[in-house]
Design an enzyme around this catalytic site. Structure first.
Site, PDB file in Angstrom:
ATOM      1  N   SER A   1       4.775  14.827  46.750  1.00  0.00           N
ATOM      2  CA  SER A   1       5.242  14.601  48.028  1.00  0.00           C
ATOM      3  C   SER A   1       4.655  15.711  48.826  1.00  0.00           C
ATOM      4  O   SER A   1       4.502  16.633  48.278  1.00  0.00           O
ATOM      5  CB  SER A   1       6.675  14.127  48.429  1.00  0.00           C
ATOM      6  OG  SER A   1       6.947  15.036  49.669  1.00  0.00           O
ATOM      7  N   SER A   2       4.315  15.506  50.143  1.00  0.00           N
ATOM      8  CA  SER A   2       3.755  16.519  50.922  1.00  0.00           C
ATOM      9  C   SER A   2       4.648  17.754  51.176  1.00  0.00           C
ATOM     10  O   SER A   2       4.345  18.716  51.492  1.00  0.00           O
ATOM     11  CB  SER A   2       3.133  16.229  51.885  1.00  0.00           C
ATOM     12  OG  SER A   2       4.168  15.490  52.918  1.00  0.00           O
ATOM     13  N   CYS A   3       5.901  17.742  50.838  1.00  0.00           N
ATOM     14  CA  CYS A   3       7.029  18.586  51.162  1.00  0.00           C
ATOM     15  C   CYS A   3       6.802  19.923  50.053  1.00  0.00           C
ATOM     16  O   CYS A   3       7.403  20.650  50.087  1.00  0.00           O
ATOM     17  CB  CYS A   3       8.401  18.072  51.100  1.00  0.00           C
ATOM     18  SG  CYS A   3       9.044  17.708  49.479  1.00  0.00           S
TER      19      CYS A   3
ATOM     20  N   LYS B   1       9.231  18.876  42.362  1.00  0.00           N
ATOM     21  CA  LYS B   1       8.072  18.263  42.259  1.00  0.00           C
ATOM     22  C   LYS B   1       6.660  19.285  41.736  1.00  0.00           C
ATOM     23  O   LYS B   1       5.846  18.992  41.098  1.00  0.00           O
ATOM     24  CB  LYS B   1       7.630  17.559  43.574  1.00  0.00           C
ATOM     25  CG  LYS B   1       8.736  16.515  43.897  1.00  0.00           C
ATOM     26  CD  LYS B   1       8.117  15.347  42.877  1.00  0.00           C
ATOM     27  CE  LYS B   1       8.970  14.231  43.191  1.00  0.00           C
ATOM     28  NZ  LYS B   1       8.394  12.957  42.164  1.00  0.00           N
TER      29      LYS B   1
ATOM     30  N   HIS C   1      14.061   8.400  55.474  1.00  0.00           N
ATOM     31  CA  HIS C   1      13.144   9.172  56.101  1.00  0.00           C
ATOM     32  C   HIS C   1      12.878   8.880  57.635  1.00  0.00           C
ATOM     33  O   HIS C   1      13.600   7.922  58.217  1.00  0.00           O
ATOM     34  CB  HIS C   1      11.709   8.925  55.410  1.00  0.00           C
ATOM     35  CG  HIS C   1      12.017   9.644  54.011  1.00  0.00           C
ATOM     36  ND1 HIS C   1      11.624   8.847  52.813  1.00  0.00           N
ATOM     37  CD2 HIS C   1      11.759  10.759  53.715  1.00  0.00           C
ATOM     38  CE1 HIS C   1      11.789   9.476  51.752  1.00  0.00           C
ATOM     39  NE2 HIS C   1      11.914  10.686  52.112  1.00  0.00           N
TER      40      HIS C   1
ATOM     41  N   TYR D   1      14.101  19.675  45.889  1.00  0.00           N
ATOM     42  CA  TYR D   1      13.401  18.653  45.577  1.00  0.00           C
ATOM     43  C   TYR D   1      12.017  19.186  45.298  1.00  0.00           C
ATOM     44  O   TYR D   1      11.171  18.743  44.438  1.00  0.00           O
ATOM     45  CB  TYR D   1      13.283  17.669  46.776  1.00  0.00           C
ATOM     46  CG  TYR D   1      12.680  16.467  46.619  1.00  0.00           C
ATOM     47  CD1 TYR D   1      12.910  15.308  45.728  1.00  0.00           C
ATOM     48  CD2 TYR D   1      11.564  16.394  47.330  1.00  0.00           C
ATOM     49  CE1 TYR D   1      11.994  14.218  45.604  1.00  0.00           C
ATOM     50  CE2 TYR D   1      10.538  15.051  47.321  1.00  0.00           C
ATOM     51  CZ  TYR D   1      10.801  14.218  46.477  1.00  0.00           C
ATOM     52  OH  TYR D   1      10.231  13.190  46.315  1.00  0.00           O
TER      53      TYR D   1
END
Ligand SMILES: NC(=O)c1ccc[n+]([C@@H]2O[C@H](COP(=O)([O-])OP(=O)(O)OC[C@H]3O[C@@H](n4cnc5c(N)ncnc54)[C@H](OP(=O)(O)O)[C@@H]3O)[C@@H](O)[C@H]2O)c1
Length: 308
Positions: A104-106, A137, A176, A133
């Protein structure tokens, strides 16, 4: 070509399953959590040994919104590391040809330059609310890279931006930003509420991609032989949370006053992906917010009615 799709009941996984079926892939392997807990290394490795897939798509993960990430960091880091370790190493041991790992972009630094390029990974501090998280990732991305380097495998990490679509999670404290707004807007409509309460200031900018576009990207890159090991998947465009609120008010024809709760954390101020690398390979998102929303809202309304 047999494909094991892990997490096929989730938001992203179910979109990938629909797309694989639409494109006529015949050998799709799926299994429910009840029959295979992806946290169980022995069970995962023996499942891969028995099924011998050629491709493994990792759409299984522990996923949640700002509140849940902030309060359940231990679960987020442990479960995500465990799921991806089991699937990536299990794929290697069982000679899987291609792994698509979804992140994910986070994973990118909180203060990344915008739009965010793949090469900005690990160049700064992460957003604190979802650090466990994101760290898990990032470990998955680096694990794929390390296996590619040491064992010449072809594992690829795709980093989608915020998404929405059928089968999303609308839990009050664990969704979200966009599904949370859809639910609030719908409840304003059916309960004839006059105030639309929004988490945070409404000022942060967010990019949003319809989930079928992510599924399309997975299949596109599954079939491509490429050198890069991490690719951003997004629209390359963003809007303020306020703009999404106004979009929903217009779509649902609401007559409400908007109240922004400034005491709630906003998260990262701006997050838009640089999607030039995906474009260079010939992939770009196709589905507009209008169209994606209409499909999503139909699915949401059906499930909302059923749960009442
Ligand atoms: N949602 C987003 O906005 C977004 C944006 C960008 C990227 N992504 C990425 O896409 C991936 C999937 O996200 P999502 O939103 O589709 O999540 P999701 O809807 O919560 O789906 C996750 C799936 O993983 C399965 N799963 C989790 N733990 C498991 C376990 N121990 N054993 C077996 N299955 C397990 C779940 O099974 P159950 O159905 O049994 O719970 C579910 O099918 C994640 O890597 C995420 O980072 C998501």
């Amino acid at each position: 070509m047999s494909i094991f799709l892990a997490g096929h009941k989730g938001l992203v996984g179910s979109a990938i399953l629909r797309k694989l079926r639409k494109k006529n892939y015949k050998k799709i392997i799926t299994i429910s959590r009840k029959n295979l807990d992806l946290l169980d290394q022995k069970a995962v490795h023996s499942f891969l040994k028995k099924k011998k897939p050629k491709v493994v798509i990792i759409a299984a993960a522990k996923v949640g919104g700002v509140y849940h990430n902030n309060t359940h960091g231990a679960d987020f880091i442990y479960e995500n590391l465990q799921i991806q370790n089991n699937l990536i190493h299990g794929s290697f041991k069982n000679k899987v040809k291609k792994v698509i790992f979804l992140g994910s972009s986070c994973i990118y630094p909180k203060k990344s330059k915008q739009p965010i390029k793949e090469k900005y990974l690990l160049t700064g501090k992460l957003e604190e609310t979802n650090e466990p998280y994101a760290v898990a990732k990032i470990a998955g991305v680096k694990m794929c890279e390390a296996y590619n380097k040491q064992y010449k495998t072809k594992y690829l990490s795709l980093m989608p931006t915020n998404t929405y679509g059928p089968n999303d999670n609308y839990h009050t404290n664990n969704s979200h930003f966009f599904p949370a707004l859809i639910k609030k807007a719908h409840e304003c409509k059916i309960k004839k509420q006059k105030i639309f309460k929004v988490w945070g200031s409404g000022k942060p900018l967010r990019e949003l991609i319809f989930v079928d576009d992510i599924a399309d990207a997975c299949i596109f890159f599954m079939n491509k032989n490429i050198k890069d090991t991490i690719i951003n998947i997004g629209t390359g465009k963003d809007m303020r949370i306020k703009d999404y609120v106004n979009f929903l008010i217009k779509k649902l024809k609401l007559k409400v006053n908007i109240k922004y709760d400034n005491k709630k954390p906003d998260g990262v101020f701006r997050k838009v992906l640089d999607v030039n690398l995906a474009r260079k390979y010939g992939w770009k998102s196709k589905i507009s917010l209008e169209k994606g929303f209409d499909i999503t809202y139909k699915d949401f309304e059906k499930k909302y009615k059923k749960n009442q």
